[in-house]
Design an enzyme around this catalytic site. Structure first.
Site, PDB file in Angstrom:
ATOM      1  N   SER A 152       1.408  -1.159   0.072  1.00  0.00           N
ATOM      2  CA  SER A 152       0.141   0.122  -0.081  1.00  0.00           C
ATOM      3  C   SER A 152       0.716   1.088  -0.019  1.00  0.00           C
ATOM      4  O   SER A 152       1.946   0.999   0.438  1.00  0.00           O
ATOM      5  CB  SER A 152      -0.529   0.034   1.017  1.00  0.00           C
ATOM      6  OG  SER A 152      -1.728   1.549   1.243  1.00  0.00           O
ATOM      7  N   TYR A 165      -2.374  -0.053  10.712  1.00  0.00           N
ATOM      8  CA  TYR A 165      -1.630  -0.578   9.260  1.00  0.00           C
ATOM      9  C   TYR A 165      -0.539  -0.137   8.519  1.00  0.00           C
ATOM     10  O   TYR A 165      -0.279  -0.585   7.571  1.00  0.00           O
ATOM     11  CB  TYR A 165      -3.486   0.476   8.772  1.00  0.00           C
ATOM     12  CG  TYR A 165      -3.696  -0.200   6.910  1.00  0.00           C
ATOM     13  CD1 TYR A 165      -3.939  -1.756   6.769  1.00  0.00           C
ATOM     14  CD2 TYR A 165      -3.163   0.593   6.201  1.00  0.00           C
ATOM     15  CE1 TYR A 165      -4.428  -2.040   5.525  1.00  0.00           C
ATOM     16  CE2 TYR A 165      -3.683   0.227   5.209  1.00  0.00           C
ATOM     17  CZ  TYR A 165      -3.742  -1.314   4.645  1.00  0.00           C
ATOM     18  OH  TYR A 165      -3.911  -0.992   2.985  1.00  0.00           O
ATOM     19  N   SER A 168       2.542  -2.117   9.481  1.00  0.00           N
ATOM     20  CA  SER A 168       2.094  -3.886   8.824  1.00  0.00           C
ATOM     21  C   SER A 168       2.855  -3.381   7.761  1.00  0.00           C
ATOM     22  O   SER A 168       3.476  -4.367   6.599  1.00  0.00           O
ATOM     23  CB  SER A 168       1.052  -4.099   8.745  1.00  0.00           C
ATOM     24  OG  SER A 168      -0.200  -3.384   8.554  1.00  0.00           O
ATOM     25  N   LYS A 169       1.786  -2.435   6.204  1.00  0.00           N
ATOM     26  CA  LYS A 169       2.043  -2.439   5.180  1.00  0.00           C
ATOM     27  C   LYS A 169       3.826  -2.055   5.054  1.00  0.00           C
ATOM     28  O   LYS A 169       4.891  -2.735   4.081  1.00  0.00           O
ATOM     29  CB  LYS A 169       1.718  -1.520   5.023  1.00  0.00           C
ATOM     30  CG  LYS A 169       0.119  -1.747   4.239  1.00  0.00           C
ATOM     31  CD  LYS A 169      -0.355  -3.444   4.014  1.00  0.00           C
ATOM     32  CE  LYS A 169      -1.220  -3.346   3.528  1.00  0.00           C
ATOM     33  NZ  LYS A 169      -1.755  -4.517   2.486  1.00  0.00           N
ATOM     34  N   ILE A 198      -8.218   2.880  -3.523  1.00  0.00           N
ATOM     35  CA  ILE A 198      -8.936   2.017  -5.088  1.00  0.00           C
ATOM     36  C   ILE A 198     -10.223   1.945  -4.381  1.00  0.00           C
ATOM     37  O   ILE A 198     -10.117   1.658  -2.502  1.00  0.00           O
ATOM     38  CB  ILE A 198      -8.053   0.383  -5.007  1.00  0.00           C
ATOM     39  CG1 ILE A 198      -6.401   0.600  -4.603  1.00  0.00           C
ATOM     40  CG2 ILE A 198      -8.807  -0.211  -5.870  1.00  0.00           C
ATOM     41  CD1 ILE A 198      -6.139   1.392  -6.379  1.00  0.00           C
TER      42      ILE A 198
HETATM   43  P1  NAD Z   1     -11.352  -6.441   0.928  1.00  0.00           P
HETATM   44  O1  NAD Z   1     -11.624  -5.696   2.042  1.00  0.00           O
HETATM   45  O2  NAD Z   1     -12.250  -6.292   0.124  1.00  0.00           O
HETATM   46  O3  NAD Z   1     -10.172  -7.223   0.915  1.00  0.00           O
HETATM   47  C1  NAD Z   1      -9.346  -7.989   1.184  1.00  0.00           C
HETATM   48  C2  NAD Z   1      -9.750  -8.993   1.386  1.00  0.00           C
HETATM   49  O4  NAD Z   1      -9.018 -10.082   2.296  1.00  0.00           O
HETATM   50  C3  NAD Z   1     -10.838 -10.083   2.249  1.00  0.00           C
HETATM   51  O5  NAD Z   1     -11.625 -10.433   0.654  1.00  0.00           O
HETATM   52  C4  NAD Z   1     -11.012 -10.307   3.410  1.00  0.00           C
HETATM   53  O6  NAD Z   1     -12.270 -11.864   3.185  1.00  0.00           O
HETATM   54  C5  NAD Z   1      -9.348 -11.267   3.256  1.00  0.00           C
HETATM   55  N1  NAD Z   1      -9.331 -11.333   4.389  1.00  0.00           N
HETATM   56  C6  NAD Z   1      -8.695 -10.808   5.418  1.00  0.00           C
HETATM   57  N2  NAD Z   1      -8.585 -11.148   6.888  1.00  0.00           N
HETATM   58  C7  NAD Z   1      -7.812 -12.204   6.172  1.00  0.00           C
HETATM   59  C8  NAD Z   1      -7.283 -13.203   7.046  1.00  0.00           C
HETATM   60  N3  NAD Z   1      -6.883 -13.470   8.055  1.00  0.00           N
HETATM   61  N4  NAD Z   1      -7.608 -13.973   5.855  1.00  0.00           N
HETATM   62  C9  NAD Z   1      -7.425 -14.410   4.643  1.00  0.00           C
HETATM   63  N5  NAD Z   1      -7.738 -13.498   4.127  1.00  0.00           N
HETATM   64  C10 NAD Z   1      -8.098 -12.263   5.221  1.00  0.00           C
HETATM   65  O7  NAD Z   1      -9.977  -4.834   0.908  1.00  0.00           O
HETATM   66  P2  NAD Z   1      -8.949  -4.974  -0.398  1.00  0.00           P
HETATM   67  O8  NAD Z   1      -9.730  -2.795  -0.770  1.00  0.00           O
HETATM   68  O9  NAD Z   1      -9.732  -4.892  -1.826  1.00  0.00           O
HETATM   69  O10 NAD Z   1      -7.873  -5.200  -0.049  1.00  0.00           O
HETATM   70  C11 NAD Z   1      -6.758  -6.079  -0.763  1.00  0.00           C
HETATM   71  C12 NAD Z   1      -5.704  -5.167  -0.595  1.00  0.00           C
HETATM   72  O11 NAD Z   1      -4.975  -4.323  -0.807  1.00  0.00           O
HETATM   73  C13 NAD Z   1      -5.482  -5.598   1.329  1.00  0.00           C
HETATM   74  O12 NAD Z   1      -4.380  -6.139   1.354  1.00  0.00           O
HETATM   75  C14 NAD Z   1      -5.397  -3.543   1.373  1.00  0.00           C
HETATM   76  O13 NAD Z   1      -4.465  -3.532   2.082  1.00  0.00           O
HETATM   77  C15 NAD Z   1      -4.546  -3.355   0.145  1.00  0.00           C
HETATM   78  N6  NAD Z   1      -4.658  -2.141  -0.322  1.00  0.00           N
HETATM   79  C16 NAD Z   1      -6.018  -1.297  -0.240  1.00  0.00           C
HETATM   80  C17 NAD Z   1      -6.076  -0.583  -0.540  1.00  0.00           C
HETATM   81  C18 NAD Z   1      -7.936   0.381  -0.951  1.00  0.00           C
HETATM   82  O14 NAD Z   1      -7.655   1.811  -1.761  1.00  0.00           O
HETATM   83  N7  NAD Z   1      -8.404  -0.204  -1.254  1.00  0.00           N
HETATM   84  C19 NAD Z   1      -5.019   0.511  -1.167  1.00  0.00           C
HETATM   85  C20 NAD Z   1      -3.489   0.112  -0.682  1.00  0.00           C
HETATM   86  C21 NAD Z   1      -3.395  -1.078  -0.270  1.00  0.00           C
END
Ligand code: NAD
Length: 261
Positions: A152, A165, A168-169, A198
Site C-alpha cells: 500500500s 496498518y 504492517s504495510k 482504490i
Molecule cells: P477488501 O476488504 O475487499 O479485501 C480484503 C480481503 O482479504 C477480503 O476478501 C477479506 O475477506 C480477506 N481477508 C481479511 N482477513 C483475512 C485473513 N485473515 N485471511 C484470509 N483472508 C482475509 O479490501 P481490498 O481493498 O480489496 O484490499 C486488498 C488488499 O489491498 C489489502 O491487503 C489492502 O491492504 C490492500 N490495499 C487496498 C487499498 C484500497 O484503497 N482499497 C489500497 C492499498 C492497499
C-alpha cells in the site's frame, strides 16, 4: 500461459472473495491460470464466484485465515492435493485497523490483529510457499514461479489514525525485499504492487473523505483506482514481463508517490 511443456500454471490469491483480490483472480483466470481463491468465509461469495466461473478456468476455494498457522498449513496441503503445483502466490489478504484511533490512543489489541494478518500471516505463508516453490523448481516441475505482495502507499505514508496498518504495510515491503534476495538463486522473482486509493469494500467507509481528496488533487491522475488497475499490474508480473527485475515496487496509485512542488 501453458508453455506446452509444464501444463497450466496455478495461482493462489489470498483474500480473494472481494475487492482487489477478486479482480486479480479473474484477470489471472482469463489469462491461462488455474486459480486457488481464499477467504475466511465458509463458502465463496456468489458475487465474486460467478465472474470467476465464467472464465472457464479450474478454480478451488480454500477457506483459511492466513493469520493462523494451522490454516496456512491447510492452504498448502489443499494446493498440493488439488493442483500439485504453485506458480504464483499473490499475497493480497489484508485488514484495516478494527477502529481508526489517533496514534496516541492506538490499542495493543488492534495492533496485534492487524500485524497478525497483514504482516505475520503474509510472511509465514510466503515462507511455506517459497519452500515448496524451491522444491518445484529444482524438480523441473515449474519453470519460473513468482510471488507478488500487495502492500500500500501506507508502507511509506503516515496516517496517524491507522498507524498499525502503516506499520504492517512497511513490514510487507521488507518481506518483499528479503524474499527477493533469498529466492533469487532459485530464479523466483518477488515483487511488490503498491496500490493507492482504490474503490473497494475496504475504502467504502471513507468514500467521502477520499472523494474530496481526489477532487482536491491529492493524486496527479484525478480518479479513484479500480481493482482492475491493480489486477493488470499483477498480470504483467505473472506473464513475466519484468524478467530482469526482482524486489521491484510497482506503484498503482495514480502518481500519488510523486513529490510535487
Ligand atoms: P477488501 O476488504 O475487499 O479485501 C480484503 C480481503 O482479504 C477480503 O476478501 C477479506 O475477506 C480477506 N481477508 C481479511 N482477513 C483475512 C485473513 N485473515 N485471511 C484470509 N483472508 C482475509 O479490501 P481490498 O481493498 O480489496 O484490499 C486488498 C488488499 O489491498 C489489502 O491487503 C489492502 O491492504 C490492500 N490495499 C487496498 C487499498 C484500497 O484503497 N482499497 C489500497 C492499498 C492497499
Amino acid at each position: 500461459m501453458d508453455d506446452g511443456t509444464h501444463g497450466r500454471p496455478v495461482a493462489l490469491v489470498t483474500g480473494s472473495s472481494s475487492g482487489i483480490g477478486a479482480a486479480i483472480a479473474v484477470e489471472l483466470a482469463n489469462n491461462g491460470f488455474d486459480i486457488a481463491t481464499n477467504g475466511t468465509r465458509a463458502e465463496e461469495d456468489s458475487t465474486s464466484l460467478s465472474p470467476l466461473q465464467a472464465t472457464g478456468a479450474r478454480h478451488v476455494y480454500i477457506r483459511a485465515d492466513i493469520s493462523r498457522k494451522s490454516d496456512r498449513n491447510s492452504i498448502i496441503s489443499t494446493l498440493r492435493e488439488e493442483f500439485g503445483r504453485i506458480d504464483l502466490l499473490v499475497n493480497n489478504a489484508g485488514i484495516p485497523p478494527p477502529s481508526r484511533n489517533d496514534l496516541l490512543e492506538m490499542t495493543e489489541e488492534g495492533f496485534d490483529r492487524v500485524i497478525e494478518v497483514n504482516l505475520k500471516g503474509t510472511l509465514f505463508l510466503t515462507q511455506l510457499i517459497a519452500r515448496w516453490m524451491v522444491e518445484l523448481v529444482s524438480g523441473g516441475r515449474v519453470p519460473e514461479p513468482r510471488i507478488v505482495n500487495i502492500s500500500s502507499i501506507s508502507s511509506y505514508t503516515s496516517s496517524t489514525a491507522r498507524g498499525e496498518y502503516c506499520i504492517s504495510k512497511a513490514g510487507v515491503s521488507m518481506v518483499t525485499r528479503l524474499f527477493a534476495d533469498r529466492l533469487s538463486e532459485h530464479g523466483i522473482g518477488v515483487y511488490e504492487v503498491r496500490p493507492g486509493i482504490i474503490m473497494t469494500p475496504m475504502t467504502e467507509p471513507v468514500r467521502k473523505k477520499y472523494d474530496d481528496l481526489i477532487s482536491g488533487g491529492i493524486t496527479p491522475l484525478k480518479r479513484w483506482g479500480t481493482p482492475g488497475d491493480v489486477a493488470r499490474a499483477v498480470l504483467a508480473i505473472a506473464r513475466g514481463y519484468l524478467p530482469f527485475s526482482t524486489g521491484e515496487v510497482i506503484n498503482v496509485d495514480g502518481g500519488f508517490h510523486l513529490r510535487r512542488l
